[in-house]
Design an enzyme around this catalytic site. Sequence first.
Site, PDB file in Angstrom:
ATOM      1  N   TYR A   1      37.187  39.687  38.157  1.00  0.00           N
ATOM      2  CA  TYR A   1      37.104  41.055  38.793  1.00  0.00           C
ATOM      3  C   TYR A   1      35.695  41.209  39.284  1.00  0.00           C
ATOM      4  O   TYR A   1      35.150  42.098  39.262  1.00  0.00           O
ATOM      5  CB  TYR A   1      38.190  42.328  38.196  1.00  0.00           C
ATOM      6  CG  TYR A   1      38.823  43.550  39.147  1.00  0.00           C
ATOM      7  CD1 TYR A   1      38.051  43.633  40.470  1.00  0.00           C
ATOM      8  CD2 TYR A   1      38.956  44.337  38.076  1.00  0.00           C
ATOM      9  CE1 TYR A   1      38.427  44.176  40.859  1.00  0.00           C
ATOM     10  CE2 TYR A   1      38.981  45.080  38.831  1.00  0.00           C
ATOM     11  CZ  TYR A   1      39.013  46.075  40.511  1.00  0.00           C
ATOM     12  OH  TYR A   1      38.986  46.771  40.893  1.00  0.00           O
TER      13      TYR A   1
ATOM     14  N   LYS B   1      40.121  38.143  41.827  1.00  0.00           N
ATOM     15  CA  LYS B   1      40.109  39.007  42.675  1.00  0.00           C
ATOM     16  C   LYS B   1      38.896  39.546  43.155  1.00  0.00           C
ATOM     17  O   LYS B   1      37.936  40.490  42.553  1.00  0.00           O
ATOM     18  CB  LYS B   1      40.744  40.430  41.673  1.00  0.00           C
ATOM     19  CG  LYS B   1      41.226  41.678  42.649  1.00  0.00           C
ATOM     20  CD  LYS B   1      41.384  42.599  40.949  1.00  0.00           C
ATOM     21  CE  LYS B   1      41.867  43.724  41.863  1.00  0.00           C
ATOM     22  NZ  LYS B   1      41.259  44.294  42.547  1.00  0.00           N
TER      23      LYS B   1
END
Length: 304
Positions: A137, A167
Amino acid sequence: MEKIIGLIDAPFTPMKENGDINLEPIANYAAMLQRNGLKGVFINGSSGEGYMLTTDERKALAERWVSVAPQGFKVIVHVGSCCLRESVELARHAQQIGAWGIGAMAPPFPKIGRIEELVKYCEAIAGAAPELPFYYYHIPAFNGAFLPMLDLLKAVDGRIPNFAGIKYTFESLYEYNQCRLYKNGKFDMLHGQDETILPSLAQGGAQGGIGGTTNYNGRELVGIIEAWKKGDIDTAREKQNFSQAVINVICNYRGNIVGGKRIMKLIGMDLGPNRVPFRNMTDEEEQAMKQELQAIGFFERCNR
């Protein structure tokens, strides 16, 4: 490894007035998200105040989301922590309970400043749940890990077998696209900024994404992708501009984590307060935000 097609929601953590987590709304929450076109959830992340939850709370939330998820609805568990051993424990737990995948951002403390440091961090977490896809992330505004993501992909390639992708919640559409193009799209690059879905589609990417404003504006954000696929650029552009107008409103009320969570109350799903040190909205701010949302026609277009 399967690549995600469509938008995944980053849900808020429901809380009681005393600050305890509240598992009761989650079944209806999941059903509402699926009804509005979302393909799954990325729980216990930044929108979910994950770093402010205890390990037991994070496990309880993961168990609840997995148990009530509609068929085909993906549950990805954010397991990042300032304590790597906690992350490893949470990753193992996610695999044990049948989560679809796991993810982790770099810890805000200590700050990671080198690619090799980040690789070792990801390697330990991903290795604790080898049967699940692992997503890094990338949100450097939260943790100061302003590292080149293309270099990360090169470094993990062949080293972390279950590294699925990133992400990507950062402003560089150029870097995002370069990562997407790496080895003909080997890794799953999940677009992480709801305000720029359309331009990333125009580059040929963004088959999948994870967003925070999808909690209450998912219908419109999903609609951007649907319009793009139909070749209806005018509709896609209008929906993207509307989505930016919604974001402009929440920016007046301490962003998605605070303002966005209060919007859930306004659309009929009260998820409770934020945890300290977040400064919760006052009743006066709520009414002011409601008026700003009414002015742009939000309540005629929001999630239901």
